[in-house]
Design a protein around this motif. Sequence first.
Motif, short mmCIF file in Angstrom:
data_model
loop_
_atom_site.label_atom_id
_atom_site.label_comp_id
_atom_site.label_asym_id
_atom_site.label_seq_id
_atom_site.Cartn_x
_atom_site.Cartn_y
_atom_site.Cartn_z
N THR A 160 9.85 76.67 40.28
CA THR A 160 10.09 76.56 41.73
C THR A 160 11.37 77.32 42.01
O THR A 160 12.46 76.79 41.98
N ASN A 161 11.21 78.62 42.28
CA ASN A 161 12.36 79.49 42.52
C ASN A 161 12.49 79.78 44.01
O ASN A 161 11.59 80.39 44.59
N PRO A 162 13.60 79.35 44.61
CA PRO A 162 13.80 79.63 46.04
C PRO A 162 13.97 81.14 46.26
O PRO A 162 14.59 81.81 45.45
N THR A 163 13.37 81.65 47.34
CA THR A 163 13.51 83.08 47.66
C THR A 163 14.53 83.24 48.79
O THR A 163 14.88 82.26 49.47
N ALA A 164 14.97 84.49 48.98
CA ALA A 164 16.01 84.77 49.98
C ALA A 164 15.57 84.34 51.39
O ALA A 164 16.39 83.90 52.20
N ASP A 165 14.26 84.44 51.67
CA ASP A 165 13.78 84.11 53.02
C ASP A 165 13.39 82.64 53.17
O ASP A 165 12.65 82.28 54.09
N GLY A 166 13.88 81.79 52.27
CA GLY A 166 13.63 80.35 52.42
C GLY A 166 12.31 79.87 51.85
O GLY A 166 11.95 78.71 51.99
N GLY A 167 11.57 80.79 51.19
CA GLY A 167 10.31 80.40 50.58
C GLY A 167 10.49 79.93 49.15
O GLY A 167 11.61 79.61 48.72
N LEU A 168 9.37 79.85 48.45
CA LEU A 168 9.39 79.35 47.08
C LEU A 168 8.40 80.16 46.25
O LEU A 168 7.27 80.38 46.68
N VAL A 219 2.09 78.15 43.77
CA VAL A 219 3.44 77.70 44.15
C VAL A 219 3.71 78.30 45.52
O VAL A 219 3.66 79.52 45.65
N PRO A 220 3.99 77.52 46.57
CA PRO A 220 3.95 76.06 46.56
C PRO A 220 2.52 75.51 46.55
O PRO A 220 1.57 76.29 46.57
N GLY A 221 2.40 74.20 46.50
CA GLY A 221 1.09 73.56 46.63
C GLY A 221 0.40 73.26 45.31
O GLY A 221 -0.78 72.91 45.30
N GLY A 222 1.12 73.39 44.19
CA GLY A 222 0.53 73.09 42.89
C GLY A 222 1.18 71.88 42.24
O GLY A 222 0.95 70.73 42.65
N VAL A 223 2.01 72.15 41.23
CA VAL A 223 2.66 71.08 40.47
C VAL A 223 3.64 70.27 41.35
O VAL A 223 3.74 69.05 41.20
N GLY A 224 4.33 70.96 42.27
CA GLY A 224 5.38 70.32 43.08
C GLY A 224 4.96 69.04 43.78
O GLY A 224 5.55 67.97 43.55
N PRO A 225 3.95 69.09 44.64
CA PRO A 225 3.56 67.88 45.37
C PRO A 225 3.09 66.75 44.45
O PRO A 225 3.30 65.57 44.76
N VAL A 226 2.46 67.12 43.32
CA VAL A 226 1.99 66.09 42.39
C VAL A 226 3.19 65.41 41.72
O VAL A 226 3.19 64.20 41.46
N THR A 227 4.25 66.19 41.47
CA THR A 227 5.48 65.65 40.89
C THR A 227 6.05 64.54 41.77
O THR A 227 6.34 63.43 41.29
N THR A 228 6.20 64.84 43.05
CA THR A 228 6.75 63.85 43.98
C THR A 228 5.87 62.60 44.02
O THR A 228 6.37 61.48 43.98
#
Length: 308
Positions: A243-251, A267-276
């Motif tokens: 999950t690497n933040p990009t300069a324009d506020g994305g991921l 990414v987004p929409g893969g591992v991240g939401p399941v983690t939370t």
Amino acid sequence: MTTIQPTETRSADAGRELGGTGLAREIRARAAADAAELTESGTTPGLAVVVATDDESSAWYVRSIARAAGKAGIDCRTVDLGAGADPERIRATLENLSADESVHGIILQTPLPAGAHFEDLASAIDPRKDVDGANPVSLGNLAAGMSAYPPATAAAVLELLDHHEIELAGRNCVVVGRSNVVGKPVAQLLLQRDATVTICHRHTPELTAFTPDADVLVVAVGKPDLITDKHVRDGAIVVDVGTNPTADGGLVGDVDPSVQVAGLTPVPGGVGPVTTALLLQHTVRSAIHSTRPARHAAGPQLRTGSEH
Ligand SMILES: Nc1nc(=O)c2c([nH]1)NC[C@@H]1CN(c3ccc(C(=O)N[C@@H](CCC(=O)O)C(=O)O)cc3)C=[N+]21
């Protein structure tokens, strides 16, 4: 007039998107139902998020935990000690939360201030409340096949693979990254599922010596575009934990999203939401255990994978 369309080889080869948002919704709904039942019987699940960083990715995660916990009926408190917090203060906070009966789950956010050592501080988290598997005791129990909460991110990788019906027993799994929060516990979970597991890391001279052999490739490094077409074979399943933040506020993840494989988690929409979602699930489970007699709370529960 008829025009002949070019064959869309790219989309035909693009493989499956192994998304996590639907699965995350299911897990959150289940956690919310269990939390409601528990609250009815007199115990409201409580989660404490300890923060000592102003890291952007962590701040996003903390807000997302608070929002999701609120919706699930979990009492979530964020304890923000500030980016320069003294390690002793962090430790004391974790000890107090471990002793607090209204708290069933504790997560210490990474990164930590310079001079603070994550594993050392996490050892102050009561393993029964260690819902992000940060205490080295939890990682040890996981490795020994004993009952422990795996880190939510590591657990999310396995939940996603199961959800998309990816076979693991007897298959070649390559994990890139060996952190205590993702790489190592993911490798342990894959081992428990009878996969053959290889772990690559920063001292692996050539990733391409290993990653093309992967039936399932899990990447948890934190470097955009680390994995490209030359690292994977067509039939592979790839789980992108980055999950690497990009300069324009994305991921963005660690995997070039245009790789040609059989399945890739977005990414987004893969591992991240399941983690939370799993962090909430672990917290509710911990709250349920807290209402049971002590011998059930952390009883040894041998899993498979301890035999040769
Ligand atoms: N002890 C500890 N455990 C962690 O698991 C941990 C941590 N510290 N520190 C910070 C990182 C970061 N992290 C994320 C989790 C979910 C999303 C997530 O759900 N992202 C959304 C999108 C976010 C967006 O669009 O900006 C997604 O992937 O779909 C992101 C980042 C967990 N971390």
